[in-house]
Design a protein around this motif. Structure first.
Motif, mmCIF file in Angstrom:
data_model
loop_
_atom_site.group_PDB
_atom_site.id
_atom_site.type_symbol
_atom_site.label_atom_id
_atom_site.label_comp_id
_atom_site.label_asym_id
_atom_site.label_seq_id
_atom_site.Cartn_x
_atom_site.Cartn_y
_atom_site.Cartn_z
ATOM 1 N N GLU A 1 0.814 -1.208 0.000
ATOM 2 C CA GLU A 1 0.000 0.000 0.000
ATOM 3 C C GLU A 1 0.851 1.263 0.000
ATOM 4 N N GLY A 2 0.404 2.231 -0.791
ATOM 5 C CA GLY A 2 0.984 3.567 -0.721
ATOM 6 C C GLY A 2 2.246 3.787 -1.517
ATOM 7 N N ARG A 3 2.690 2.791 -2.289
ATOM 8 C CA ARG A 3 3.901 2.964 -3.103
ATOM 9 C C ARG A 3 3.534 2.732 -4.563
ATOM 10 N N GLN A 4 3.342 3.837 -5.302
ATOM 11 C CA GLN A 4 2.900 3.779 -6.699
ATOM 12 C C GLN A 4 1.779 2.751 -6.835
ATOM 13 N N GLU A 5 0.829 2.868 -5.914
ATOM 14 C CA GLU A 5 -0.294 1.925 -5.842
ATOM 15 C C GLU A 5 -1.465 2.468 -6.654
ATOM 16 N N PRO B 1 -10.540 7.949 -14.392
ATOM 17 C CA PRO B 1 -9.120 8.184 -14.644
ATOM 18 C C PRO B 1 -8.233 7.275 -13.777
ATOM 19 N N LEU B 2 -7.015 7.100 -14.250
ATOM 20 C CA LEU B 2 -6.036 6.323 -13.493
ATOM 21 C C LEU B 2 -5.617 7.144 -12.278
ATOM 22 N N CYS B 3 -5.870 6.627 -11.083
ATOM 23 C CA CYS B 3 -5.499 7.320 -9.844
ATOM 24 C C CYS B 3 -4.522 6.445 -9.070
ATOM 25 N N LEU B 4 -3.386 7.012 -8.697
ATOM 26 C CA LEU B 4 -2.435 6.238 -7.897
ATOM 27 C C LEU B 4 -1.898 7.084 -6.757
ATOM 28 N N VAL B 5 -1.457 6.410 -5.706
ATOM 29 C CA VAL B 5 -0.861 7.083 -4.552
ATOM 30 C C VAL B 5 0.570 6.605 -4.385
ATOM 31 N N ILE C 1 -2.236 11.715 -9.533
ATOM 32 C CA ILE C 1 -1.244 11.130 -8.630
ATOM 33 C C ILE C 1 -1.266 11.891 -7.311
ATOM 34 N N ALA C 2 -1.542 11.196 -6.211
ATOM 35 C CA ALA C 2 -1.438 11.777 -4.873
ATOM 36 C C ALA C 2 -0.132 11.290 -4.265
ATOM 37 N N CYS C 3 0.713 12.208 -3.853
ATOM 38 C CA CYS C 3 2.055 11.804 -3.417
ATOM 39 C C CYS C 3 2.568 12.699 -2.297
ATOM 40 N N GLY C 4 3.723 12.307 -1.764
ATOM 41 C CA GLY C 4 4.353 13.053 -0.689
ATOM 42 C C GLY C 4 4.363 12.248 0.589
ATOM 43 N N SER C 5 4.101 12.915 1.693
ATOM 44 C CA SER C 5 4.181 12.283 3.001
ATOM 45 C C SER C 5 3.157 11.164 3.153
ATOM 46 N N LEU C 6 3.563 10.094 3.841
ATOM 47 C CA LEU C 6 2.621 9.014 4.137
ATOM 48 C C LEU C 6 1.526 9.481 5.094
ATOM 49 N N TYR C 7 1.732 10.658 5.744
ATOM 50 C CA TYR C 7 0.701 11.219 6.616
ATOM 51 C C TYR C 7 -0.492 11.752 5.815
ATOM 52 N N ILE D 1 -1.232 10.160 2.474
ATOM 53 C CA ILE D 1 -1.569 9.176 1.448
ATOM 54 C C ILE D 1 -2.858 8.425 1.774
ATOM 55 N N GLY D 2 -3.026 8.039 3.032
ATOM 56 C CA GLY D 2 -4.240 7.314 3.417
ATOM 57 C C GLY D 2 -5.493 8.144 3.193
ATOM 58 N N TYR D 3 -5.399 9.443 3.521
ATOM 59 C CA TYR D 3 -6.543 10.338 3.312
ATOM 60 C C TYR D 3 -6.823 10.512 1.820
ATOM 61 N N ALA D 4 -5.760 10.660 1.027
ATOM 62 C CA ALA D 4 -5.933 10.813 -0.423
ATOM 63 C C ALA D 4 -6.614 9.577 -1.012
ATOM 64 N N LYS D 5 -6.230 8.410 -0.512
ATOM 65 C CA LYS D 5 -6.828 7.157 -0.973
ATOM 66 C C LYS D 5 -8.337 7.160 -0.711
ATOM 67 N N GLN D 6 -8.732 7.640 0.483
ATOM 68 C CA GLN D 6 -10.155 7.741 0.816
ATOM 69 C C GLN D 6 -10.864 8.676 -0.172
ATOM 70 N N GLY D 7 -10.179 9.777 -0.537
ATOM 71 C CA GLY D 7 -10.749 10.728 -1.485
ATOM 72 C C GLY D 7 -10.972 10.116 -2.856
ATOM 73 N N PHE D 8 -9.999 9.313 -3.309
ATOM 74 C CA PHE D 8 -10.132 8.636 -4.605
ATOM 75 C C PHE D 8 -11.305 7.650 -4.613
ATOM 76 N N LEU D 9 -11.558 7.036 -3.480
ATOM 77 C CA LEU D 9 -12.593 5.992 -3.396
ATOM 78 C C LEU D 9 -13.973 6.569 -3.072
ATOM 79 N N ARG D 10 -14.027 7.869 -2.782
ATOM 80 C CA ARG D 10 -15.311 8.505 -2.454
ATOM 81 C C ARG D 10 -16.181 8.566 -3.719
#
Length: 428
Positions: free
Chosen positions: A292-296, A302-306, A409-415, A417-426
């Protein structure tokens, strides 16, 4: 016994920062627990980048072989329980509550003796106690920071010490040269263990690793790149031929090819030490690996990755993926960084590759770089820049406003990434 929420509240109130020498601080806690680490076998993985992917692929192969496998990683992306996994499943809320209930009185005793541990050291001891209680056949243990003084280095000689890619990060703690950083990472190498090394280490780092191996009478396993043939590398991962055998690597990015070769070296060394892992098991295990969280890739069209690219080497790796696979596409970058990282480099490299750039603020940390400050830097490199504090909202906006053929692409701090993932899945 504590409830799960009480256990999490207890963990969250343990100080995060102490003096550097975590390995000496964690030992008294482990002694009070009966030294559970002495009843376990380990693959111990250090490195600047790629150690998490290396751990995930290694654990996947071990599970494929039918072993009971513990996996300890840091940091987590969405849920604290990701840190401690048994056979690919997060520690249950009940087991976590039981572990914290066991460790809490010992923690308080040490606190009264002025020998308090930090949260990472507490987590390390908890994981080792849990894995011993569950009678794991093998534990794949990721170093937190550095190696020599890291709390995870409390273990005796592991079956294999693996050194993933070494580059610059945590320089205020580990040193300002690659040689100094490599010296810290190579601190996990112990006489009696075997050693596997990432095949594209800088020579300055390799000199130090070779010296430490010589001092411990170890012949390290460095994958032979002359035997590597890259058959394909794209949005579905990579297919390679190594030493005449084909391998599919589902993790995205060319760097994952070299992480996979490190994993092959780990299993060559385990086999040399008396284990018996056949190629089919290694092939299937790597082919089923997820991290999880590494070019996932989270969704398509659209193609969304974190991606947790938070230091220069991680940023460079993500940029290579963008340049190679997404050239000519409309790319939206959602990025949040920490103030104690080289955020200017990360922002400049990603913003110049973005047709649209959204700065976000990493959550749950006082070290977050404010979105407004990040946006001001990004404006020098990208024409369409905005700041959206909430990373979940930023990711949702980016996805909902992108075309089906675009890339987000959502990237940067792992602090964040989890929130960005939730946003993509909303959904709405």
């Amino acid at each position: 016994m504590m409830t799960y929420q009480e256990a999490m509240d207890f963990i969250n109130h343990i100080p995060h920062i102490g003096k550097r020498n975590g390995v000496n601080r964690v030992r008294p806690l482990l002694e009070k627990l009966g030294n559970p680490q002495q009843h376990l076998r380990f693959v111990h993985v250090a490195g600047t980048n790629g150690k998490g992917s290396t751990v995930a692929m290694t654990a996947s192969v071990l599970r494929q072989a039918g072993l009971r496998v513990g996996m300890f990683i840091s940091p987590y992306v969405e849920d604290f329980r990701e840190r401690i996994q048994l056979d690919g499943q997060w520690i249950s809320k009940e087991d976590l509550a039981e572990e914290v209930s066991t460790l809490a009185p010992l923690f308080r005793q040490l606190q009264q003796e002025d020998r308090a541990v930090t949260e990472f050291e507490f987590d390390t001891a908890m994981a080792l106690h849990y894995f011993a209680r569950k009678k794991c056949d093998m534990v794949v243990l990721e170093v937190g920071m550095g190696g020599k003084l890291d709390a995870t280095n409390c273990i005796d000689a592991p079956d294999v010490s693996a050194i993933a890619s070494i580059s610059f990060d945590h320089t205020q703690y580990l040193g300002n040269t690659l040689a100094e950083i490599a010296g810290e990472k190579a601190g996990i190498i112990k006489m009696g263990s075997r050693v596997a090394i990432y095949p594209k280490e800088p020579e300055e780092a390799m000199e130090v690793i070779r010296k430490v191996c010589r001092q411990n009478s170890i012949q390290p396993n460095l994958p032979d790149l002359s035997q590597l043939e890259i058959l394909s590398c794209g949005g579905e991962g990579s297919v390679i031929r190594y030493k005449g055998k084909q391998l599919h690597i589902p993790l995205l990015g060319e760097h994952q090819i070299y992480n996979a070769l490190t994993v092959c070296a780990i299993f060559e060394e385990l086999n040399a030490g008396g284990w018996d892992f056949d190629w089919e098991t290694i092939q299937k295990g790597i082919g089923q690996a997820r991290f999880e969280g590494r070019q996932e890739v989270i969704c398509r069209e659209p193609l969304c990755l974190v991606d947790g690219a938070h230091n220069p080497d991680g940023v460079d790796s993500l940029c290579r993926t963008i340049d190679r696979f997404f050239a000519g596409k409309q790319v939206t970058v959602v990025m949040g960084m920490l103030e104690d990282k080289d955020y200017a480099y990360g922002l400049s490299q990603l913003a110049q590759r973005a047709s649209r750039f959204i700065a976000a603020t990493p959550q749950d940390t006082p070290r977050a770089l404010p979105a407004g400050k990040a946006a001001e830097i990004a404006k020098s490199y990208c024409q369409r820049v905005e700041a959206v504090d909430d990373p979940a909202q930023a990711a949702f906006l980016a996805k909902s406003q992108a075309g089906a053929e675009d890339v987000v692409i959502a990237c940067g701090s792992l602090y964040m990434i989890g929130y960005a993932k939730q946003g993509f899945l909303r959904e709405e």
